[in-house]
Design an enzyme around this catalytic site. Structure first.
Site, PDB file in Angstrom:
ATOM      1  N   ASP A   1     -17.598 -21.060   4.868  1.00  0.00           N
ATOM      2  CA  ASP A   1     -17.306 -19.890   5.709  1.00  0.00           C
ATOM      3  C   ASP A   1     -16.587 -18.813   4.899  1.00  0.00           C
ATOM      4  O   ASP A   1     -16.869 -17.622   5.051  1.00  0.00           O
ATOM      5  CB  ASP A   1     -16.447 -20.283   6.918  1.00  0.00           C
ATOM      6  CG  ASP A   1     -17.305 -20.685   8.110  1.00  0.00           C
ATOM      7  OD1 ASP A   1     -18.528 -20.855   7.921  1.00  0.00           O
ATOM      8  OD2 ASP A   1     -16.759 -20.833   9.223  1.00  0.00           O
TER       9      ASP A   1
ATOM     10  N   LYS B   1     -10.045 -33.115  -4.088  1.00  0.00           N
ATOM     11  CA  LYS B   1      -8.578 -33.119  -4.127  1.00  0.00           C
ATOM     12  C   LYS B   1      -8.168 -34.409  -4.830  1.00  0.00           C
ATOM     13  O   LYS B   1      -7.389 -35.227  -4.299  1.00  0.00           O
ATOM     14  CB  LYS B   1      -8.041 -33.011  -2.688  1.00  0.00           C
ATOM     15  CG  LYS B   1      -6.565 -32.768  -2.562  1.00  0.00           C
ATOM     16  CD  LYS B   1      -6.123 -31.375  -2.969  1.00  0.00           C
ATOM     17  CE  LYS B   1      -4.611 -31.266  -2.871  1.00  0.00           C
ATOM     18  NZ  LYS B   1      -4.087 -30.065  -3.554  1.00  0.00           N
TER      19      LYS B   1
ATOM     20  N   ASP C   1     -16.885 -27.218   4.949  1.00  0.00           N
ATOM     21  CA  ASP C   1     -16.839 -26.456   6.199  1.00  0.00           C
ATOM     22  C   ASP C   1     -16.038 -25.178   5.979  1.00  0.00           C
ATOM     23  O   ASP C   1     -16.454 -24.071   6.335  1.00  0.00           O
ATOM     24  CB  ASP C   1     -16.182 -27.345   7.272  1.00  0.00           C
ATOM     25  CG  ASP C   1     -16.352 -26.807   8.678  1.00  0.00           C
ATOM     26  OD1 ASP C   1     -16.966 -25.728   8.829  1.00  0.00           O
ATOM     27  OD2 ASP C   1     -15.868 -27.456   9.619  1.00  0.00           O
TER      28      ASP C   1
ATOM     29  N   TYR D   1     -14.948 -36.144   9.234  1.00  0.00           N
ATOM     30  CA  TYR D   1     -15.458 -35.878  10.588  1.00  0.00           C
ATOM     31  C   TYR D   1     -16.081 -37.119  11.220  1.00  0.00           C
ATOM     32  O   TYR D   1     -16.283 -37.169  12.423  1.00  0.00           O
ATOM     33  CB  TYR D   1     -16.488 -34.743  10.580  1.00  0.00           C
ATOM     34  CG  TYR D   1     -15.910 -33.384  10.222  1.00  0.00           C
ATOM     35  CD1 TYR D   1     -14.543 -33.212  10.086  1.00  0.00           C
ATOM     36  CD2 TYR D   1     -16.727 -32.287  10.017  1.00  0.00           C
ATOM     37  CE1 TYR D   1     -14.012 -31.990   9.749  1.00  0.00           C
ATOM     38  CE2 TYR D   1     -16.193 -31.048   9.683  1.00  0.00           C
ATOM     39  CZ  TYR D   1     -14.834 -30.911   9.543  1.00  0.00           C
ATOM     40  OH  TYR D   1     -14.310 -29.692   9.209  1.00  0.00           O
TER      41      TYR D   1
ATOM     42  N   ASP E   1      -7.664 -26.489  -3.328  1.00  0.00           N
ATOM     43  CA  ASP E   1      -6.737 -25.364  -3.134  1.00  0.00           C
ATOM     44  C   ASP E   1      -6.993 -24.281  -4.180  1.00  0.00           C
ATOM     45  O   ASP E   1      -7.022 -23.084  -3.863  1.00  0.00           O
ATOM     46  CB  ASP E   1      -5.271 -25.841  -3.157  1.00  0.00           C
ATOM     47  CG  ASP E   1      -4.989 -26.864  -4.245  1.00  0.00           C
ATOM     48  OD1 ASP E   1      -5.939 -27.399  -4.843  1.00  0.00           O
ATOM     49  OD2 ASP E   1      -3.799 -27.131  -4.512  1.00  0.00           O
TER      50      ASP E   1
END
Ligand code: NAD
Length: 360
Positions: A254, A194, A250, A143, A226
């Site tokens: 959620d 990852k 992020d 970001y 994943d």
């Protein structure tokens, strides 16, 4: 001896002032029981600050936050300010607050309360007993990495670019917060990356692994993102504390939050290296129910508990508040968002009164 704490309150917009009022009364009562004194000062932020001063985060508000021991934020935003230019939007105030206080660690718990188990979209046996804390890096990663932008390539084609980058110091400081959080919880930390594809993730994994010997009481494991997403919905009980970068955090925070099925119940904490943390509910300002005494104040109250536990190091006071929340739910009190058959419907104020009674 009485311990004294300066708390800046940012009630914000919409339902913010209603739910903040409940949290303040709860804090006052717990404080009087445990000899903790809270000096509260309110400051404008978000839409209300735009109306008063022209800025979503006035200098004086940021200064007040910096000088306090902790910041309790309710929620900001609303239809009225949605069409303003970006630098004047309420959300810009939130980003300014995070940057201004150097808040690089975001703690998002997802706890299934036994009383609300049927609010989850997953099966009872899958979610029963789930108690997860996602520690998300908040000020680095893709970001913020450079270069970023939409560029025109030599072929004339456009090319969108973002950069996922982490330095060792950025990884180490979030890693330490995560290990310390795991120590305060179940003692298990799962780092999500990852690393099979991304070099930035390989560095992440190497650094988190290198920190582990400093925390012999924490059991460290690693998962690719994943797989972590799959495991979160397949068997969430396997997780205690999760640490991950900004983008993965992020999304996973959620997903973890939604295991609980109820947005009005979810608190969060954002912490910096030193200086005050910001504690706030995950939900927004709910302008559709503002001013109608319909808001669920429990996420705000649980945010106050997080403030006591992670910001002010007062675990006993935090425990009392969390126990009181469970008790009012046991007694059957429900605001509209968590209402179920056979329960007693209450508004925001009545839920607050029930909490005060439960605290005794
Ligand atoms: P929201 O979370 O405000 O509301 C979503 C839905 O959940 C609404 O139906 C609302 O009534 C309900 N809800 C939320 N909190 C509740 C509570 N405590 N009790 C009962 N019901 C509750 O999200 P939204 O509608 O997408 O956004 C509304 C405003 O809030 C927007 O201006 C948005 O930008 C802002 N927002 C602020 C924050 C923040 O302050 N951190 C976070 C998200 C959204």
């Amino acid at each position: 001896m009485t311990q004294s704490f300066r708390i800046t309150l940012l009630p914000g917009d919409g339902i913010g002032p209603e739910i903040m009022a409940v949290a303040v009364e709860v804090l006052k009562l717990v404080g009087s029981q445990l000899d903790l004194q809270f000096e509260f000062q309110s400051a404008p932020m978000g839409g209300v600050a735009i109306d008063e001063t022209g800025s979503p985060l006035p200098e004086a508000t940021l200064a007040a936050c910096r000088q306090s021991d902790a910041v309790l934020l309710a929620a900001i935003g609303g239809y009225k300010w949605d069409t303003l230019p970006r630098h004047l939007r309420p959300e810009t105030g939130l980003l300014g607050l995070r940057a201004g206080l150097g808040l690089f660690a975001n703690l998002r718990p997802a706890t299934i309360l036994p009383q609300l188990i049927d609010a989850s979209s997953l099966k009872r046996e899958v979610v029963e007993g789930v108690d997860i804390m996602v520690v998300r890096e908040l000020t680095g990663g893709i970001y913020f990495g450079e270069p970023k932008g939409i560029f025109t390539a030599e072929t004339g084609e456009q090319r969108g670019v973002n950069t996922m980058a982490y330095t060792t110091s950025e990884i180490d400081r979030i890693g330490r917060v995560a290990f310390e959080t795991a120590q305060k919880r179940g003692g298990r930390l799962c780092s999500v990356d990852k690393a099979n594809v991304l070099e930035v993730s390989q560095l992440w994994r190497d650094r988190i692994t290198a920190l582990a010997p400093d925390y012999p009481d924490v059991e460290l494991s690693h998962l690719y993102v994943d797989n972590a997403a799959m495991q979160l919905v397949r068997w969430p009980k396997q997780f205690d504390t999760i640490v991950t970068g900004n983008l993965f955090g992020d999304i996973l925070s959620d997903a973890a939050a939604m295991l609980t099925g109820s947005i009005g119940m979810l608190p969060s904490a954002s912490l910096g290296a030193d200086g005050p943390g910001v504690f706030e509910p995950v939900h927004g300002s709910a302008p559709d129910i503002a001013g109608q005494d319909k808001a669920n104040p429990l996420a705000q109250v649980l945010s106050a508990a997080m403030m006591l536990r992670y910001g002010l190091n007062q675990p006993e006071a935090a425990d009392r508040i969390e126990t009181a929340v469970l008790l009012v739910l046991d007694q059957g009190y429900r605001t509209g968002d968590i209402m179920a058959e056979g329960m007693t419907p209450v508004g925001c104020k009545a839920m607050g009164e029930a909490l005060l009674k439960a605290l005794g």
